[in-house]
Each structure stands twice: as structure tokens, then as C-alpha cells.
Design a protein around this motif. Structure first.
Motif, PDB file in Angstrom:
ATOM      1  N   LEU A 223       0.981  -1.330  -0.417  1.00  0.00           N
ATOM      2  CA  LEU A 223       0.037   0.444   0.061  1.00  0.00           C
ATOM      3  C   LEU A 223       0.849   1.223   0.689  1.00  0.00           C
ATOM      4  O   LEU A 223       1.134   2.066  -0.950  1.00  0.00           O
ATOM      5  CB  LEU A 223      -0.952   0.088   1.170  1.00  0.00           C
ATOM      6  CG  LEU A 223      -2.644   1.012   1.530  1.00  0.00           C
ATOM      7  CD1 LEU A 223      -3.223   0.728   2.580  1.00  0.00           C
ATOM      8  CD2 LEU A 223      -1.581   2.168   2.351  1.00  0.00           C
ATOM      9  N   SER A 224       1.387   1.198   0.741  1.00  0.00           N
ATOM     10  CA  SER A 224       2.843   2.627   0.842  1.00  0.00           C
ATOM     11  C   SER A 224       3.635   2.754  -0.554  1.00  0.00           C
ATOM     12  O   SER A 224       4.042   3.234  -0.556  1.00  0.00           O
ATOM     13  CB  SER A 224       3.798   2.507   2.414  1.00  0.00           C
ATOM     14  OG  SER A 224       3.112   2.025   3.684  1.00  0.00           O
ATOM     15  N   ALA A 225       3.625   1.317  -1.230  1.00  0.00           N
ATOM     16  CA  ALA A 225       4.639   1.777  -2.691  1.00  0.00           C
ATOM     17  C   ALA A 225       3.961   2.102  -3.407  1.00  0.00           C
ATOM     18  O   ALA A 225       4.480   3.055  -4.337  1.00  0.00           O
ATOM     19  CB  ALA A 225       5.070   0.727  -2.850  1.00  0.00           C
ATOM     20  N   CYS A 226       2.401   2.035  -3.689  1.00  0.00           N
ATOM     21  CA  CYS A 226       1.824   2.372  -4.598  1.00  0.00           C
ATOM     22  C   CYS A 226       2.056   4.074  -4.688  1.00  0.00           C
ATOM     23  O   CYS A 226       1.000   4.699  -4.113  1.00  0.00           O
ATOM     24  CB  CYS A 226       0.136   2.327  -4.385  1.00  0.00           C
ATOM     25  SG  CYS A 226      -0.508   1.989  -6.002  1.00  0.00           S
ATOM     26  N   PRO A 227       2.299   4.218  -6.258  1.00  0.00           N
ATOM     27  CA  PRO A 227       1.820   5.828  -6.606  1.00  0.00           C
ATOM     28  C   PRO A 227       0.220   6.520  -7.304  1.00  0.00           C
ATOM     29  O   PRO A 227       0.343   7.780  -7.501  1.00  0.00           O
ATOM     30  CB  PRO A 227       3.186   5.286  -7.655  1.00  0.00           C
ATOM     31  CG  PRO A 227       4.009   4.633  -8.113  1.00  0.00           C
ATOM     32  CD  PRO A 227       2.792   3.728  -6.922  1.00  0.00           C
ATOM     33  N   ARG A 228      -0.176   5.701  -6.878  1.00  0.00           N
ATOM     34  CA  ARG A 228      -1.732   6.205  -7.430  1.00  0.00           C
ATOM     35  C   ARG A 228      -2.609   5.354  -6.322  1.00  0.00           C
ATOM     36  O   ARG A 228      -3.960   5.540  -6.447  1.00  0.00           O
ATOM     37  CB  ARG A 228      -1.775   4.592  -8.286  1.00  0.00           C
ATOM     38  CG  ARG A 228      -1.045   5.111  -9.709  1.00  0.00           C
ATOM     39  CD  ARG A 228      -1.815   4.255 -10.920  1.00  0.00           C
ATOM     40  NE  ARG A 228      -2.557   4.281 -11.395  1.00  0.00           N
ATOM     41  CZ  ARG A 228      -3.670   5.276 -11.944  1.00  0.00           C
ATOM     42  NH1 ARG A 228      -2.577   6.183 -12.504  1.00  0.00           N
ATOM     43  NH2 ARG A 228      -5.104   4.981 -12.617  1.00  0.00           N
ATOM     44  N   ASP A 229      -2.664   5.148  -4.874  1.00  0.00           N
ATOM     45  CA  ASP A 229      -3.455   4.880  -4.157  1.00  0.00           C
ATOM     46  C   ASP A 229      -4.682   3.606  -4.471  1.00  0.00           C
ATOM     47  O   ASP A 229      -5.696   3.759  -4.456  1.00  0.00           O
ATOM     48  CB  ASP A 229      -4.608   6.188  -3.532  1.00  0.00           C
ATOM     49  CG  ASP A 229      -3.986   7.018  -3.421  1.00  0.00           C
ATOM     50  OD1 ASP A 229      -3.087   6.804  -2.478  1.00  0.00           O
ATOM     51  OD2 ASP A 229      -3.990   7.889  -2.872  1.00  0.00           O
TER      52      ASP A 229
ATOM     53  N   ASP B 150      -9.378  -1.323 -10.290  1.00  0.00           N
ATOM     54  CA  ASP B 150      -9.193   0.040 -11.127  1.00  0.00           C
ATOM     55  C   ASP B 150      -8.632   0.967 -11.453  1.00  0.00           C
ATOM     56  O   ASP B 150      -8.695   1.872 -12.105  1.00  0.00           O
ATOM     57  CB  ASP B 150     -11.022   0.596 -10.856  1.00  0.00           C
ATOM     58  CG  ASP B 150     -11.719   1.779 -11.806  1.00  0.00           C
ATOM     59  OD1 ASP B 150     -12.123   1.295 -13.025  1.00  0.00           O
ATOM     60  OD2 ASP B 150     -11.976   2.612 -11.597  1.00  0.00           O
ATOM     61  N   ARG B 151      -8.273   1.083 -10.577  1.00  0.00           N
ATOM     62  CA  ARG B 151      -7.186   2.447  -9.750  1.00  0.00           C
ATOM     63  C   ARG B 151      -5.614   1.636 -10.426  1.00  0.00           C
ATOM     64  O   ARG B 151      -4.907   2.381 -10.754  1.00  0.00           O
ATOM     65  CB  ARG B 151      -6.724   2.751  -8.664  1.00  0.00           C
ATOM     66  CG  ARG B 151      -8.744   3.371  -7.985  1.00  0.00           C
ATOM     67  CD  ARG B 151      -7.817   4.537  -7.469  1.00  0.00           C
ATOM     68  NE  ARG B 151      -7.065   5.351  -7.887  1.00  0.00           N
ATOM     69  CZ  ARG B 151      -6.897   6.643  -8.630  1.00  0.00           C
ATOM     70  NH1 ARG B 151      -7.891   6.660  -8.764  1.00  0.00           N
ATOM     71  NH2 ARG B 151      -5.759   7.104  -8.356  1.00  0.00           N
TER      72      ARG B 151
ATOM     73  N   GLN C  12      -3.112  -0.099 -12.023  1.00  0.00           N
ATOM     74  CA  GLN C  12      -1.734   0.369 -13.686  1.00  0.00           C
ATOM     75  C   GLN C  12      -1.276  -0.547 -13.983  1.00  0.00           C
ATOM     76  O   GLN C  12      -0.014  -0.307 -15.307  1.00  0.00           O
ATOM     77  CB  GLN C  12      -1.890   1.795 -13.751  1.00  0.00           C
ATOM     78  CG  GLN C  12      -2.650   2.621 -14.232  1.00  0.00           C
ATOM     79  CD  GLN C  12      -3.795   2.071 -15.173  1.00  0.00           C
ATOM     80  OE1 GLN C  12      -3.492   1.506 -16.164  1.00  0.00           O
ATOM     81  NE2 GLN C  12      -4.951   2.249 -15.377  1.00  0.00           N
TER      82      GLN C  12
ATOM     83  N   TYR D 104       2.461  -0.648 -12.680  1.00  0.00           N
ATOM     84  CA  TYR D 104       3.420  -0.505 -12.092  1.00  0.00           C
ATOM     85  C   TYR D 104       4.621  -1.221 -11.512  1.00  0.00           C
ATOM     86  O   TYR D 104       5.510  -1.111 -10.923  1.00  0.00           O
ATOM     87  CB  TYR D 104       4.047   1.570 -11.353  1.00  0.00           C
ATOM     88  CG  TYR D 104       2.896   1.741 -11.791  1.00  0.00           C
ATOM     89  CD1 TYR D 104       2.681   1.789 -13.013  1.00  0.00           C
ATOM     90  CD2 TYR D 104       2.283   2.631 -11.492  1.00  0.00           C
ATOM     91  CE1 TYR D 104       1.727   2.654 -13.925  1.00  0.00           C
ATOM     92  CE2 TYR D 104       1.510   4.225 -12.109  1.00  0.00           C
ATOM     93  CZ  TYR D 104       1.358   4.423 -13.190  1.00  0.00           C
ATOM     94  OH  TYR D 104       0.742   5.345 -13.627  1.00  0.00           O
ATOM     95  N   ARG D 105       3.892  -1.631 -10.315  1.00  0.00           N
ATOM     96  CA  ARG D 105       4.486  -3.249  -9.706  1.00  0.00           C
ATOM     97  C   ARG D 105       5.301  -2.560  -8.906  1.00  0.00           C
ATOM     98  O   ARG D 105       6.380  -3.435  -8.567  1.00  0.00           O
ATOM     99  CB  ARG D 105       5.048  -4.060 -10.502  1.00  0.00           C
ATOM    100  CG  ARG D 105       4.178  -5.075 -11.218  1.00  0.00           C
ATOM    101  CD  ARG D 105       4.753  -5.160 -12.435  1.00  0.00           C
ATOM    102  NE  ARG D 105       4.478  -5.123 -13.681  1.00  0.00           N
ATOM    103  CZ  ARG D 105       4.642  -5.250 -15.251  1.00  0.00           C
ATOM    104  NH1 ARG D 105       5.762  -6.103 -15.122  1.00  0.00           N
ATOM    105  NH2 ARG D 105       4.693  -4.746 -16.170  1.00  0.00           N
ATOM    106  N   TYR D 106       5.191  -1.369  -7.980  1.00  0.00           N
ATOM    107  CA  TYR D 106       5.644  -1.100  -6.533  1.00  0.00           C
ATOM    108  C   TYR D 106       5.874  -1.567  -5.918  1.00  0.00           C
ATOM    109  O   TYR D 106       6.260  -2.168  -4.600  1.00  0.00           O
ATOM    110  CB  TYR D 106       5.977   0.728  -6.410  1.00  0.00           C
ATOM    111  CG  TYR D 106       6.182   1.285  -8.192  1.00  0.00           C
ATOM    112  CD1 TYR D 106       7.601   1.235  -8.092  1.00  0.00           C
ATOM    113  CD2 TYR D 106       5.137   1.836  -8.947  1.00  0.00           C
ATOM    114  CE1 TYR D 106       8.664   1.699  -9.461  1.00  0.00           C
ATOM    115  CE2 TYR D 106       6.339   2.907  -9.732  1.00  0.00           C
ATOM    116  CZ  TYR D 106       7.234   2.746  -9.814  1.00  0.00           C
ATOM    117  OH  TYR D 106       8.237   3.662 -10.727  1.00  0.00           O
TER     118      TYR D 106
ATOM    119  N   GLY E  59       7.956  -3.096  -3.177  1.00  0.00           N
ATOM    120  CA  GLY E  59       7.152  -3.348  -1.712  1.00  0.00           C
ATOM    121  C   GLY E  59       7.013  -3.879  -0.751  1.00  0.00           C
ATOM    122  O   GLY E  59       7.316  -3.758   0.843  1.00  0.00           O
TER     123      GLY E  59
END
Lengths: 414, 373
Positions: free
Chosen positions: B148-154, B170-171, B173, B175-177, B181
Motif C-alpha cells: 500500500l505504501s509503495a503504490c504511487p496511485r492509491d 480500477d485504479r 495500472q 506499475y508493480r512497485y 514494497g
């Protein structure tokens, strides 16, 4: 065969034409859009005849270094990134505008099949939903509060049968989970393949990176395509957008601000790790208006960069990284200004120095670095307040600082 | 932090590595739609490479200062293992009269790695001091999730009602951070939909008062499920009252909510003559300390003391808990609680999940799933 030869000749002529008008002949950050008769928005292609007379200009895209994310491999691979030069041309007519962008990429990265750590090459084009004051354009990193942008993105992916934006999940089911054999199974696979769209092409509305939300209601009428020239190792991407649709009305402007982003899959590029341009002025040739925008986006900073450097180093460098040599105490302390001169406009820099709360982008996961709050959020209103105090107030200091900040950018790759 | 937190306790003394939980999860959620390589629930042999390979060395989680650490995204072939398929089509069309039937049935790829590639290998020398135990792992539904902390898109959220951590498809995309994380590497990339997916703690079951499939099916009855604030519940008693259930690698700083009863009983070591070395312990305490922290000493002491007490007096609440007599005591879930939450939110459909962000966002078309098109 005839058409192939013909198009080769045209391509040759076009190349020759570029050579005669070097990019330096035009103002920096200015793209002149030629008027054409017909733009096929949905099926725009690099081989369309509309590009025949369009002149291209060089646009520099700088590595995104504002935020440091947490993928170890990506951070290593993109550590010493240089800026990329792309060739951009534009055309327009009464109902649509289209861009062609080409850039060198020695490695063609396509996301295909069952993979977990492969990233596709891609490009995106961003336009503001609306704009009136050229000094108050949306923040370059996907807009800012009250200043939304539309982002159009395409990535190099192979056909894969997923919803593909169709919401058609029932055809995702693995063939072995179907009670189908022989001809039934063949029919099923046929249907699935037909549903597969070619590319990962999407539109987003955004008021800052974190807020980016996919538009799935087809309100944004646009088309994109990208093709790789394996011989010259170049991608060419095209994007066309209707000037007026239910997502935005851009038909009233004589010039548009647009910006581009490029992803290099071989360097694990994806959201947050990419190269992006500053706001570019696109003058719709022969259409009145937009002079103020063109003037603003092509203007050189007025201040004294040397004086600005002394100020910025004294006042900003303890929190902000200014360059690879001038690192802040922690990479998470504040946004890095490494490439701020590459992708920010003069007006944005001036505005943010004077009033840090003018643009506070939800661009950063506050839970990831709890010790470093870039901004506070009012629990009731959701309003973000920057933890940076206003630094300068007199115009001379601000102009000098802007002139210096504009020099902070990566070297351009040869 | 959520208002309430569901937690799971797994008793490692009772896990026999039968993989029934793995199969329950796979058939319920991950045998289709690009999830084929994922094991939201897996059981690995410890010590061993784990799944994905060497996950403990792939980074993620938080450092002492509370900063999210960098991590590495595993590779399908090298780290997860490619799920292979058999040539069913060939069997259907194969001419058995003219050909050798054996040739028709083959895998479509030659795997070089997969989950449990090193099953039951363990460490040490047979027969003197070799050892291993099974470590079942699901998403820890952390209080401070790395993903959750790594996601740059919430795109990742933690439900207020029960602390279940979910991906908003839905949100997301892709990115796989989040994968970098998560220190447990329990969130996966689905390349078919270009989005991340993970264990959902079987929330559609939980909302109906049923335990997650892995817990329901566990033949060893090692899994307890309940709310951490339910003081009557077995989960609360094991975690807070007796302090015998401990989080895995709490040093990663994510505050995981799956707790483990550490392996307490292991055979003694043998000497060179094959004789028992009295008082020796095959499973090194150092290993257990790495996994469960210093509290593991106290936990093992408590369990042994209660075991003795039970042997002497015939009574021990802790032993009764660990024996796990009845499913209804092990799974303290409450459909009424979720119904009340749904009512408070104005959701009238009793079958609808209380939180539909998982499946459907603001701009997503409604999805109707048809099993057979």
C-alpha cells in the motif's frame, strides 16, 4: 510495390526537408501545427498522408527524478539517465489535432505473454482540460488540483485477451477451464482473439500523479499508435485527439500547451520512471489567438542565474537535491530538483517559490516515508498545505532563482 | 490502521505440508485469468528457497526510520516457476492406433523452477541433525502494508471494517512497485490484465460468516481466524493472552496480521553412533528467532509449560485451544457484523460485498461474469 516505392520517395523527401530546416531555426518549445484536411482520429497512423508536409522540431524529454520510488533495479538502471531528444510534428484541422513523435530506442521492449518483470516501451501526450492564464498551467507531472489534464497513453503490448477496456472478462477464462473441445474450443479461441485489442491504449484524467484515473466512458475521443523501425532503432508514435469532446473543449484556442512522455521498457520504465518534456506551445498555424501562451512557453528566464544559484544553494539545498553532486541529506526529504529546469516552466517555478501552496501535488505516498511530510492534509477539507515556507517575495530574487533552477537538468544524450 | 483487524493464527506444530490449503486457494481463485502462476497461499519448506525464490532477500518493508525500503520484482521463470500445461488438444486428436500414446501427453514447457522445488530438503545432515518444518504463507494483511505504501496511485486500500488489504483493480495500472514494497512478496503481477493481484482473505466468504477457503479446508486444523479485538476468540487468546502466536519477520516493519505458533517439538539430534543426544534440539533457536523474533523463546516456554500442566493436571486452556476441537470455535466470524456495516452504508443487496472498490471503480463499466459464454 508502386505504393511502397512512392512512400519511400516521400519519406526521402521528408528527411531532406528536415535537414534543410534545423531545429534551432525555430524557437525552443514551439511546435507549429500545419492545417490539414482530414484527420482520422480513431485510426491515426504514422503512414497517413497528413504527415507529408508537417515539419518536425526537436523536443527534449528529461528523466523524471522528482520522486524516488522503491524498485531497486529500476533505480539502478535509471541512475545516470540523460535527456532524450525526440522529433515532434503536429497537424490540425477544425475538429482534431494530431502529433507524430519519434525517438531513438536501441532496445524494443514489448510486453507479451506470461511475465512479471518485463515492461513495455510507450509514450504519452498530455493536454490541460482547459487553461486561461498561460502562467497558471497545470503542474507538468499530470496536473494539479483545480488544473486537471487529460493524459493519453499507449504501450507496446502484444494482443492479449483480457477485458482490454471492453469489460469482457468472461472471455479471459483459460481454455482448460471451459467445457469445450475440438471445434467448440477452436471457436472459443477465435472469439477470444477477436476481442483482443492490439495495444494498451488508455486515457486518463488527472489532477496530480496520485489522482490519475482512467477514463472508461469514451468521453475522450482520441487514437494512438506506435511502430518500431528495427533498422534505425526508432519508435514512431502518433496520437490524435478531437478538439471538442465531452472530456474537454480545446477548439477555442489558437495555441495549445502539450507535453510528452516516453517510457523505455528495457530500463524498467513505467509510471514514475520515465522521461518527460516541459509544456510545449503548439501554434495552430493560420488560427487566431494563443500568442500569450506561445510567448510564455518560449520565453527565456529573465533573471541572473549566478545570483540565483547563490540564493538557491543557501535557502533550498538542505531539503532539495539540486544535482547528482548536490544531494539533500535524505532523498525523501523533499522533491528532487535534479531535472526541474528540464520539465518545469518559468511561471511554475516562480509561483512555487512565492507561494508553495499554489500547487501541492498529491504525488507522493506519505505512508512510505512517514518521517518526511512534504505536505499536510486537512482531515476535514482534504486541502493539502505544503510544509515548505514561502522562500522569496521580491521579483528580482525570484527571477534569479528561476534562472538558476532552469539550468538544473540532465545532459542531453547524443 | 483499520477500525478492526481480522487475523489468522497458524500452528506450525500441526502443519503436515499436505498443500490442501494451497489447492483450496488455487481452485477458488488462481487457476485462471492470468493468475495461473500465483499461489496466494503456499506452503514452503523451511529452511528452503521459498516461494518466490529467496523472497526474504528481495527487499521491501520498512527500515528503522520508517522509510520504505527498495525491493526487487521476481521473475516468472527464475523465481516463481512457470505453470505448465499438458497437450490436451493432442490427446483429443491423437491417433492411438498408429502412434505410441506416451508421446502425446507432454508438458508444454520444461520447468526449471517452481514452488516447492526443494520440498522436504531442509538443512543439516541426515540422520544426525537434519531438520525442516513447513511454513504456510498467505498475505499478512499488514497494519502498515508495504504494498500500500509503495503504490504511487492509491490503488491499494485497507478496509476499515476488518483490515483486509485489497487492490482496487480500477485504479491499478500495473506499475508493480507494490511487489517491490511487499517484503513477503505476496502480491503478484497479472500480465493478462496488467494489474497486481493478491490474497483477498476470501472476503466474499468472510462477509457471509465463512472462513477463508485455506482455513476451512485445512486437514490439520492449524488455522484460526478471528478479530483481534474479540477477547473471547481463540485468535485473541493465542496472540494476546498467551502470547504464543507470533508474526513472521516482524523486523520488516509492516505489522503483519498472520501469526504463527512456532515449532515447539522436534526430535533430538543423533551422535556419530546414531544415539540420541539428550536435551538437544534439531531446529536451531537462532533460525526461529530470525523468523519470529526474540519473543519465540517465551512462546515456546509457555507452550511447554502448559503441555506439562495438561499432562499433570489434565487441564490447560491453551492446550485445548491448540487441539482445536470445533470449527465454530476456531473461526470467529460474524456475518451479522458485515450485514450491519452494509446496512450502515446503505447497501441493500445482502450478497453484495461491503466494499465494491475491489471489483468496480467510479469509471468502470459494470462487469457481468458468465461462467459459460
Amino acid at each position: 510495390m508502386k505504393t511502397i516505392i512512392k512512400s519511400l520517395i516521400i519519406a526521402g523527401l521528408a528527411t531532406a526537408a528536415y535537414a534543410k530546416t534545423p531545429a534551432s531555426a525555430t524557437a525552443e518549445n514551439l511546435i507549429n501545427a500545419q492545417r490539414v484536411s482530414n484527420i482520422n482520429v480513431a485510426n491515426i497512423s504514422p503512414s497517413d498522408s497528413i504527415w507529408r508536409n508537417a515539419k518536425s522540431v526537436s523536443v527534449v524529454l528529461y528523466p523524471q527524478t522528482t520522486i524516488k520510488l522503491n524498485d531497486a533495479k529500476a533505480n539502478t538502471a535509471n541512475k545516470d539517465n540523460k535527456a532524450i531528444t525526440a522529433q515532434v510534428s503536429a497537424v490540425y484541422n477544425n475538429s482534431a489535432v494530431a502529433f507524430k513523435i519519434s525517438w531513438s530506442d536501441p532496445t524494443q521492449s514489448v510486453q507479451s505473454g506470461n511475465v512479471s518483470d518485463v515492461y513495455p516501451d510507450g509514450f504519452a501526450m498530455q493536454v490541460p482540460v482547459s487553461f486561461s492564464d498561460p502562467k497558471k498551467l497545470p503542474y507538468i507531472g499530470m496536473g494539479s488540483e483545480g488544473r486537471p489534464v487529460l493524459v493519453h497513453l499507449t504501450k507496446a503490448t502484444n494482443v492479449h485477451y483480457e477485458p482490454n477496456g471492453n469489460g469482457d472478462v468472461e472471455h479471459q477464462v483459460s481454455p482448460h477451464n471451459k467445457n469445450a473441445f475440438g471445434a467448440d474450443l477452436a471457436n472459443y479461441k477465435d472469439k477470444v482473439n477477436k476481442l483482443g485489442k492490439n495495444a494498451y491504449t488508455r486515457a486518463f484524467i488527472s489532477e496530480g500523479f496520485r489522482s490519475m484515473t482512467e477514463l472508461k466512458d469514451e468521453s475522450d475521443k482520441f487514437g494512438m499508435k506506435m511502430t518500431y523501425d528495427a533498422k534505425n532503432k526508432r519508435w514512431t508514435g502518433v496520437v490524435a485527439k478531437q478538439l471538442r469532446d465531452s472530456a474537454a473543449d480545446l477548439s477555442k484556442y489558437g495555441a495549445l500547451p502539450v507535453s510528452f512522455a516516453i517510457w523505455d521498457g528495457s530500463k524498467y520504465n513505467r509510471g514514475g520512471v520515465k522521461s518527460l518534456s516541459t509544456w510545449l506551445a503548439v501554434k495552430l498555424q493560420g488560427k487566431a489567438g494563443g500568442d500569450a501562451l506561445v510567448k510564455e512557453l518560449t520565453a527565456k528566464p529573465q533573471g541572473d542565474a549566478k545570483a540565483g544559484q547563490a540564493q538557491v544553494e543557501a535557502m533550498c539545498a538542505s531539503c532539495h537535491t539540486l544535482s547528482p553532486a548536490k544531494q539533500a541529506a535524505s532523498p525523501f526529504m523533499a522533491p528532487s530538483l535534479n531535472n526541474i529546469g528540464g520539465y518545469s516552466t518559468n511561471a511554475y517555478l516562480a509561483e512555487s517559490i512565492k507561494d508553495p501552496n499554489a500547487v501541492v501535488v498529491a504525488g507522493y505516498n506519505r505512508n512510505a516515508h512517514k518521517g518526511f511530510a512534504w505536505y499536510n492534509v486537512d482531515a476535514k477539507t482534504g486541502k493539502r498545505t505544503s510544509t515548505m515556507p514561502p522562500m522569496m517575495s521580491d521579483d528580482k530574487s525570484i527571477n534569479d532563482a528561476v534562472a538558476y533552477l532552469k539550468t538544473l537538468k540532465a545532459e542531453v544524450a547524443k | 490502521m483499520s477500525k478492526r483487524q481480522l487475523a489468522m493464527v497458524m500452528d506450525l506444530n500441526k502443519c503436515i505440508g499436505c498443500q490442501t490449503c494451497t489447492v483450496a486457494c488455487k481452485t477458488q481463485w488462481t487457476n485462471r485469468n492470468g493468475r495461473e502462476y500465483m499461489y496466494w497461499n503456499n506452503v514452503e519448506t523451511y529452511p528452503g528457497e521459498g516461494y518466490p525464490k529467496k523472497w526474504m532477500e528481495l527487499g521491501g518493508g520498512f527500515d528503522a526510520a520508517g522509510d520504505l525500503k527498495e525491493g526487487v520484482i521476481p521473475n516468472i521463470e527464475a523465481d516463481y516457476g512457470v505453470p505448465w500445461d499438458f497437450s490436451y488438444d493432442e490427446i483429443a486428436t491423437f491417433n492411438f492406433r498408429e502412434n505410441n500414446p506416451a508421446a502425446a501427453f507432454h508438458a508444454d514447457s520444461t520447468p526449471t523452477w517452481g514452488p516447492n522445488w526443494d520440498e522436504d530438503e531442509g538443512a543439516g545432515n541426515f540422520p544426525s541433525d537434519n531438520y525442516f518444518f513447513y511454513l504456510p504463507r498467505i498475505c499478512n494483511h499488514c497494519t502498515n502494508p508495504g504494498c500500500l505504501s509503495a503504490c504511487p496511485r492509491d490503488a491499494i486500500f485497507k478496509r476499515d471494517e476488518d483490515g483486509v488489504v485489497l487492490v482496487d483493480l480500477d485504479r491499478c495500472q500495473g506499475y508493480r512497485y507494490c511487489i517491490a514494497g511487499c517484503p513477503y512478496k505476496k502480491i503478484y503481477f497479472n500480465s493478462k490484465i496488467s494489474k497486481s493481484e493478491k490474497c483477498i482473505l476470501c472476503f466474499p466468504r468472510i462477509e457471509q460468516g465463512l472462513p477463508p477457503a485455506c482455513a476451512q479446508q485445512c486437514v490439520g486444523r492449524i488455522r484460526f481466524v478471528g478479530f483481534l479485538d474479540d477477547v473471547e476468540g481463540q485468535v485473541y487468546k493465542l496472540v494476546h493472552k498467551y502470547k504464543v502466536a507470533l508474526p513472521l519477520r516482524s523486523d520488516y516493519g509492516t505489522q503483519p496480521n498472520v501469526y504463527y505458533i512456532p515449532p515447539t517439538e522436534a526430535p533430538a539430534k543423533f551422535d556419530a553412533q546414531g544415539k540420541i543426544i539428550e536435551g538437544s534440539q534439531r531446529v536451531p533457536m537462532q533460525e526461529l528467532e530470525t523468523l519470529f523474533g526474540k519473543a519465540v523463546h517465551g512462546a515456546i516456554k509457555t507452550i511447554k509449560a502448559e503441555k506439562d500442566k495438561r499432562a499433570k493436571t489434565g487441564e490447560s486452556e491453551l492446550m485445548d485451544l491448540l487441539i482445536a476441537y470445533h470449527h465454530e470455535d476456531m473461526f470467529r466470524l460474524d456475518a451479522n457484523y458485515y450485514q450491519d456495516v452494509a446496512k450502515a452504508k446503505g447497501v441493500t443487496n445482502p450478497l453484495a460485498p461491503i466494499d465494491n472498490r475491489y471489483a468496480k471503480g467510479k469509471f468502470t463499466n459494470e462487469i457481468h461474469f458468465k461462467a459459460h459464454a
